[in-house]
Design a protein around this motif. Structure first.
Motif, PDB file in Angstrom:
ATOM      1  N   ASN A  11      11.229  -7.579 -12.310  1.00 45.07           N
ATOM      2  CA  ASN A  11      10.879  -7.132 -13.665  1.00 45.07           C
ATOM      3  C   ASN A  11       9.370  -7.102 -13.878  1.00 45.07           C
ATOM      4  O   ASN A  11       8.847  -6.170 -14.487  1.00 45.07           O
ATOM      5  N   VAL A  12       8.652  -8.098 -13.370  1.00 47.13           N
ATOM      6  CA  VAL A  12       7.199  -8.140 -13.517  1.00 47.13           C
ATOM      7  C   VAL A  12       6.543  -6.991 -12.761  1.00 47.13           C
ATOM      8  O   VAL A  12       5.672  -6.301 -13.288  1.00 47.13           O
ATOM      9  N   VAL A  13       6.970  -6.762 -11.532  1.00 53.98           N
ATOM     10  CA  VAL A  13       6.372  -5.707 -10.716  1.00 53.98           C
ATOM     11  C   VAL A  13       6.643  -4.331 -11.320  1.00 53.98           C
ATOM     12  O   VAL A  13       5.773  -3.460 -11.331  1.00 53.98           O
ATOM     13  N   ASN A  14       7.833  -4.134 -11.848  1.00 49.70           N
ATOM     14  CA  ASN A  14       8.203  -2.832 -12.404  1.00 49.70           C
ATOM     15  C   ASN A  14       7.835  -2.682 -13.877  1.00 49.70           C
ATOM     16  O   ASN A  14       8.149  -1.657 -14.483  1.00 49.70           O
ATOM     17  N   SER A  15       7.163  -3.646 -14.470  1.00 47.80           N
ATOM     18  CA  SER A  15       6.859  -3.588 -15.899  1.00 47.80           C
ATOM     19  C   SER A  15       5.913  -2.440 -16.260  1.00 47.80           C
ATOM     20  O   SER A  15       5.960  -1.925 -17.371  1.00 47.80           O
ATOM     21  N   GLY A  16       5.067  -2.009 -15.356  1.00 48.31           N
ATOM     22  CA  GLY A  16       4.122  -0.940 -15.639  1.00 48.31           C
ATOM     23  C   GLY A  16       4.657   0.458 -15.380  1.00 48.31           C
ATOM     24  O   GLY A  16       3.951   1.446 -15.578  1.00 48.31           O
ATOM     25  N   VAL A  17       5.900   0.568 -14.970  1.00 46.87           N
ATOM     26  CA  VAL A  17       6.484   1.868 -14.645  1.00 46.87           C
ATOM     27  C   VAL A  17       6.954   2.549 -15.933  1.00 46.87           C
ATOM     28  O   VAL A  17       7.619   1.938 -16.762  1.00 46.87           O
ATOM     29  N   GLU A  18       6.574   3.791 -16.086  1.00 50.56           N
ATOM     30  CA  GLU A  18       6.978   4.566 -17.259  1.00 50.56           C
ATOM     31  C   GLU A  18       8.468   4.883 -17.197  1.00 50.56           C
ATOM     32  O   GLU A  18       9.024   5.027 -16.097  1.00 50.56           O
ATOM     33  N   PRO A  19       9.116   5.001 -18.346  1.00 50.52           N
ATOM     34  CA  PRO A  19      10.541   5.369 -18.346  1.00 50.52           C
ATOM     35  C   PRO A  19      10.756   6.713 -17.643  1.00 50.52           C
ATOM     36  O   PRO A  19       9.995   7.665 -17.848  1.00 50.52           O
ATOM     37  N   GLY A  20      11.746   6.769 -16.793  1.00 52.53           N
ATOM     38  CA  GLY A  20      12.050   7.987 -16.051  1.00 52.53           C
ATOM     39  C   GLY A  20      11.439   8.019 -14.663  1.00 52.53           C
ATOM     40  O   GLY A  20      11.859   8.798 -13.819  1.00 52.53           O
ATOM     41  N   GLU A  21      10.421   7.205 -14.417  1.00 53.67           N
ATOM     42  CA  GLU A  21       9.816   7.140 -13.091  1.00 53.67           C
ATOM     43  C   GLU A  21      10.612   6.196 -12.198  1.00 53.67           C
ATOM     44  O   GLU A  21      11.306   5.316 -12.672  1.00 53.67           O
ATOM     45  N   GLN A  22      10.463   6.378 -10.910  1.00 48.04           N
ATOM     46  CA  GLN A  22      11.149   5.504  -9.964  1.00 48.04           C
ATOM     47  C   GLN A  22      10.437   4.149  -9.928  1.00 48.04           C
ATOM     48  O   GLN A  22       9.216   4.085  -9.816  1.00 48.04           O
ATOM     49  N   PRO A  23      11.201   3.046 -10.020  1.00 47.70           N
ATOM     50  CA  PRO A  23      10.574   1.725  -9.964  1.00 47.70           C
ATOM     51  C   PRO A  23       9.904   1.470  -8.615  1.00 47.70           C
ATOM     52  O   PRO A  23      10.332   1.990  -7.591  1.00 47.70           O
ATOM     53  N   VAL A  24       8.835   0.673  -8.634  1.00 46.26           N
ATOM     54  CA  VAL A  24       8.114   0.343  -7.408  1.00 46.26           C
ATOM     55  C   VAL A  24       8.996  -0.496  -6.493  1.00 46.26           C
ATOM     56  O   VAL A  24       9.073  -0.258  -5.298  1.00 46.26           O
ATOM     57  N   VAL A  25       9.668  -1.484  -7.055  1.00 44.93           N
ATOM     58  CA  VAL A  25      10.533  -2.379  -6.300  1.00 44.93           C
ATOM     59  C   VAL A  25      11.956  -2.203  -6.787  1.00 44.93           C
ATOM     60  O   VAL A  25      12.220  -2.287  -7.976  1.00 44.93           O
ATOM     61  N   GLN A  26      12.865  -1.944  -5.855  1.00 45.28           N
ATOM     62  CA  GLN A  26      14.248  -1.699  -6.224  1.00 45.28           C
ATOM     63  C   GLN A  26      15.203  -2.754  -5.673  1.00 45.28           C
ATOM     64  O   GLN A  26      16.370  -2.740  -5.992  1.00 45.28           O
ATOM     65  N   SER A  27      14.703  -3.648  -4.832  1.00 41.76           N
ATOM     66  CA  SER A  27      15.603  -4.616  -4.204  1.00 41.76           C
ATOM     67  C   SER A  27      14.879  -5.920  -3.910  1.00 41.76           C
ATOM     68  O   SER A  27      13.650  -5.984  -3.908  1.00 41.76           O
ATOM     69  N   ARG A  28      15.654  -6.933  -3.634  1.00 42.76           N
ATOM     70  CA  ARG A  28      15.099  -8.227  -3.239  1.00 42.76           C
ATOM     71  C   ARG A  28      14.352  -8.099  -1.921  1.00 42.76           C
ATOM     72  O   ARG A  28      13.347  -8.763  -1.698  1.00 42.76           O
ATOM     73  N   TYR A  29      14.840  -7.251  -1.060  1.00 42.86           N
ATOM     74  CA  TYR A  29      14.222  -7.048   0.247  1.00 42.86           C
ATOM     75  C   TYR A  29      12.765  -6.615   0.090  1.00 42.86           C
ATOM     76  O   TYR A  29      11.883  -7.095   0.806  1.00 42.86           O
ATOM     77  N   SER A  30      12.496  -5.735  -0.849  1.00 45.77           N
ATOM     78  CA  SER A  30      11.129  -5.274  -1.088  1.00 45.77           C
ATOM     79  C   SER A  30      10.224  -6.410  -1.544  1.00 45.77           C
ATOM     80  O   SER A  30       9.070  -6.507  -1.132  1.00 45.77           O
ATOM     81  N   ILE A  31      10.746  -7.279  -2.402  1.00 44.71           N
ATOM     82  CA  ILE A  31       9.982  -8.434  -2.872  1.00 44.71           C
ATOM     83  C   ILE A  31       9.699  -9.386  -1.708  1.00 44.71           C
ATOM     84  O   ILE A  31       8.591  -9.907  -1.572  1.00 44.71           O
ATOM     85  N   VAL A  32      10.686  -9.594  -0.861  1.00 41.71           N
ATOM     86  CA  VAL A  32      10.511 -10.484   0.298  1.00 41.71           C
ATOM     87  C   VAL A  32       9.439  -9.922   1.229  1.00 41.71           C
ATOM     88  O   VAL A  32       8.565 -10.657   1.701  1.00 41.71           O
ATOM     89  N   LEU A  33       9.469  -8.626   1.492  1.00 38.46           N
ATOM     90  CA  LEU A  33       8.467  -8.014   2.373  1.00 38.46           C
ATOM     91  C   LEU A  33       7.065  -8.133   1.786  1.00 38.46           C
ATOM     92  O   LEU A  33       6.118  -8.469   2.496  1.00 38.46           O
ATOM     93  N   ALA A  34       6.935  -7.848   0.491  1.00 37.16           N
ATOM     94  CA  ALA A  34       5.626  -7.922  -0.153  1.00 37.16           C
ATOM     95  C   ALA A  34       5.098  -9.354  -0.153  1.00 37.16           C
ATOM     96  O   ALA A  34       3.914  -9.594   0.108  1.00 37.16           O
TER      97      ALA A  34
END
Length: 92
Positions: A11-34
């Motif tokens: 939620n924190v990482v995707n908070s800056g994403v505008e409605p309708g845009e694809q979220p930066v992080v979509q899964s736990r796996y992405s958070i783990v990698l980052a």
């Protein structure tokens, strides 16, 4: 239990994403990698963005992501920012 939770981090990482845009992080796996990538940077003696040198690198990486001090860049943004990637596309 992990604090903050995966859901909180997403939620924190995707908070800056505008409605309708694809979220930066979509899964736990992405958070783990980052988190792992940032922890490796901290281990290689990159300066931590907080002053707490006593924390473990992974804990510090997660806190930096949660506090918004580290930005996760999606794959598409990374390709757009990389001049080498644009040169390779021109050659094809």
């Amino acid at each position: 239990m992990l604090h903050p939770s995966y859901a909180d981090l997403i939620n924190v990482v995707n908070s800056g994403v505008e409605p309708g845009e694809q979220p930066v992080v979509q899964s736990r796996y992405s958070i783990v990698l980052a988190s792992a990538k940032r922890a490796r940077q901290l281990i290689e003696e990159a300066d931590p963005l907080s002053g707490d040198a006593g924390k473990k690198p992974l804990s510090e990486a997660i806190q930096e992501i949660y506090d918004g001090r580290v930005k996760i860049i999606g794959d598409l943004e990374e390709e757009e920012e990389s001049p080498a990637a644009s040169d390779e596309k021109k050659e094809e």
